[in-house]
Design a protein around this motif. Structure first.
Motif, mmCIF file in Angstrom:
data_model
loop_
_atom_site.group_PDB
_atom_site.id
_atom_site.type_symbol
_atom_site.label_atom_id
_atom_site.label_comp_id
_atom_site.label_asym_id
_atom_site.label_seq_id
_atom_site.Cartn_x
_atom_site.Cartn_y
_atom_site.Cartn_z
ATOM 1 N N ILE A 1 0.896 -1.173 -0.006
ATOM 2 C CA ILE A 1 -0.038 0.060 -0.003
ATOM 3 C C ILE A 1 0.961 1.293 0.025
ATOM 4 O O ILE A 1 1.820 1.148 0.834
ATOM 5 N N ASP A 2 0.591 2.118 -0.782
ATOM 6 C CA ASP A 2 1.333 3.562 -1.001
ATOM 7 C C ASP A 2 1.051 4.484 -0.169
ATOM 8 O O ASP A 2 -0.269 4.663 0.117
ATOM 9 N N GLY A 3 1.603 5.605 -0.187
ATOM 10 C CA GLY A 3 1.252 7.058 0.153
ATOM 11 C C GLY A 3 0.156 7.624 -0.311
ATOM 12 O O GLY A 3 -0.529 8.545 0.202
ATOM 13 N N THR A 4 -0.228 7.302 -1.635
ATOM 14 C CA THR A 4 -1.490 7.819 -2.225
ATOM 15 C C THR A 4 -2.621 6.749 -2.223
ATOM 16 O O THR A 4 -3.677 6.866 -3.083
ATOM 17 N N ALA A 5 -2.422 5.723 -1.245
ATOM 18 C CA ALA A 5 -3.459 4.807 -1.071
ATOM 19 C C ALA A 5 -3.662 3.917 -2.209
ATOM 20 O O ALA A 5 -4.885 3.217 -2.480
ATOM 21 N N ASN A 6 -2.893 3.673 -3.199
ATOM 22 C CA ASN A 6 -2.802 2.723 -4.339
ATOM 23 C C ASN A 6 -2.589 1.187 -3.528
ATOM 24 O O ASN A 6 -1.802 1.368 -2.673
ATOM 25 N N ILE A 7 -3.199 0.230 -4.077
ATOM 26 C CA ILE A 7 -3.053 -0.912 -3.334
ATOM 27 C C ILE A 7 -2.503 -1.933 -4.487
ATOM 28 O O ILE A 7 -2.973 -1.740 -5.779
ATOM 29 N N ASN A 8 -1.614 -3.109 -3.880
ATOM 30 C CA ASN A 8 -0.933 -3.852 -4.842
ATOM 31 C C ASN A 8 -1.102 -5.212 -4.395
ATOM 32 O O ASN A 8 -0.881 -5.554 -3.434
#
Lengths: 273, 251
Positions: B90-97
């Protein structure tokens, strides 16, 4: 209508596009084992909408060339080990999808239309890796409204387990109506059934809504405990200990081979089905 | 009563569900392999709040009589108010992988990457649900990354892309972050007992805002624990036998 399980498996050709449900639905585990015994090759599997034990088993046994699915998992037993190994070794081609896309593509085939729009997905990296998916601008919107278009999906063969089957080829799956969509969309449907129903399933108003009509069903094989080690609705629970043992054994090629020898290839296991 | 880590997380999720600042959650759906979100939902319901729960993997009295596609059809129409998603990253712009790391995950693990199970319904649900609570127990720099290797579902979208909502918050084993979609940025909201702003900062790969005061995540009450161990555990055993045995012992 009723034929032996191994004869049902023999009707699935090498290289066929075969769609099947995962472990929370009516997964055709017994048929997957029969396909391993028959030595089918080059299957292109479709997870409706994800994939589990049966798919991992077929991949491990070298039966699968391609996989179109939204996820591969053994649930509480963890990752699918033969899927991961085959992917790492470049032995299978994987096309990543998202669950509603699988259902929606089947629904397009069900309606006999070549494509269908679906919301969401824009901005996902799935899109860049699906040359068969495309984005258009909504022709009915006065403002810019990009939307995903998916091609219809008509599998060569749909396979699943049913609780009951009658002599007309009607099969009862209860509320698992995604299997009806799968059956309607598939060119051919081969079903395993827990037991034979004496009479016509469509004659009973209470049972009829859970029935898939024999119109769609080519053949049925009786396979008691046919989803095992996956559970079957309210009939029997999943065999969690067996799934954990499978997940452990299948971590290595040797362990998987031993599993096949014990649970798939042996005459005892085959006779039990 | 001493709460287990899972019980603390379920209670923290329940409070996010009931957050008065968020749009009401009248109908909540819970997807595959989500025992802690499922426990949080049952806790909200058994505490007497009027909420409809649709648990995808529940066998008994499963509400989806048109098959699993019904969850997505309901969501497409805006009939599901809240959903839960996690991510391998999960990254700082709320993208999820949920796909994997390294080379495109279809290339497999031979390039040093890790393959995750797959995207499930995330690419659709994240965009079509008004509220998503992101949940990932592991809070480490390998999970909370500056930028995900691959986007299963994006945290924010351009204005012309149809989208009903995004992340309300991200709950981890260390803290609660709130998400501001306008700025595409997380802010630290609460830290769990034993954690500090510095310890959270050290375990987080992405940058985030820190307000002047950061509260400690409130501990579960005895009433909440009694509900979890009684009626909630009873609701969950059939669907999540392994989880329930681990957290609450044999039935």
């Amino acid at each position: 209508m009723f034929i032996p399980l191994d004869d049902l498996a023999a009707r699935i050709q090498d290289g066929a596009l075969v769609a099947l449900p995962p472990d929370n639905s009516l997964t055709p585990s017994a048929l997957a084992r029969a396909l391993v015994r028959r030595g089918v090759r080059g299957l292109r599997l479709v997870g409706v909408p994800v994939s589990g034990y049966a798919t991992d088993l077929l991949i491990g046994a070298g039966c699968v060339a391609e996989l179109d699915t939204s996820a591969v998992t053994l649930g509480e037993a963890g990752a699918a080990p033969r899927f991961l190994a085959a992917l790492a070794a470049g032995e299978i081609v994987l096309r990543d999808a998202t669950c509603p896309a699988m259902h929606t593509r089947l629904q397009a085939a069900e309606k006999g239309v070549p494509f269908i729009p679906m919301r969401g997905v824009l901005g996902s990296d799935l899109l860049a890796h699906r040359p068969d998916w495309t984005v258009i601008d909504n022709p009915f919107s006065p403002t810019k409204d990009p939307i995903l278009l998916l091609p219809a999906l008509a599998p060569d063969v749909g396979i699943f387990h049913a609780v009951m089957a009658d002599d007309e080829g009607n099969v009862w799956v209860g509320r698992r109506r995604e299997l009806a969509t799968l059956a309607h969309a598939s060119k051919r449907v081969l079903v395993t059934a827990e037991r034979r129903f004496a009479g016509n399933l469509l004659a009973d108003e209470t049972l009829a809504p859970g029935v898939i009509s024999g119109t769609y069903v080519e053949a049925v094989a009786l396979a008691p405990r046919g989803t095992w080690p996956i559970g079957l609705l309210d009939e029997y629970p999943a065999d969690a200990a067996h799934l954990l043992a499978y997940a452990r054994a299948a971590r290595t090629r040797e362990g998987f081979a031993a599993y096949l020898a014990e649970h798939v290839a042996s005459p005892v296991a085959a006779a039990a089905e | 009563m001493t709460p287990t880590p899972e019980e603390r997380l379920a209670v923290a999720l329940a409070r996010l569900i009931l957050d008065p600042a968020a749009p009401p959650a009248r109908h909540i759906a819970v997807g595959a392999a989500s025992p802690i979100p499922a426990a949080a939902c049952w806790l909200v319901k058994r505490a007497g709040h009027p909420v409809r729960l649709s648990l995808l993997h529940r066998e008994e009295a499963n509400p989806f009589t048109e098959g699993t596609c019904e969850l997505f059809d309901l969501t497409a129409q805006g009939r599901i108010d809240l959903f839960f998603l996690g991510g391998g990253q999960i990254d700082g712009t709320a993208n999820i992988n949920l796909l994997g790391t390294g080379e495109w995950p279809t290339a497999g693990t031979k390039f040093g990457g890790v393959r995750f199970p797959g995207s499930f319904g995330s690419a659709f649900m994240y965009m079509m649900t008004p509220r998503t609570i992101l949940f990932r127990e592991e809070h480490s720099p390998r999970v909370l990354v500056p930028r995900v290797d691959w986007i299963s579902a994006p945290g924010v979208s351009p204005p012309d892309v149809f989208r009903r909502g995004t992340a309300q918050a991200l709950l981890t084993g260390r803290c609660v972050f709130r998400f501001d979609p306008a700025r595409a940025r997380f802010a630290l909201d609460q830290v769990h007992p034993g954690e500090t702003v510095a310890s959270v900062r050290a375990a987080t790969g992405f940058d985030f805002d820190v307000p002047d005061t950061v509260a400690e995540t409130p501990a579960p009450t005895d009433e909440e624990l009694a509900l979890l161990r009684g009626p909630v555990a009873a609701e969950m055993r059939a669907t999540y036998p392994g989880f329930c045995a681990r957290v609450w012992g044999a039935a």
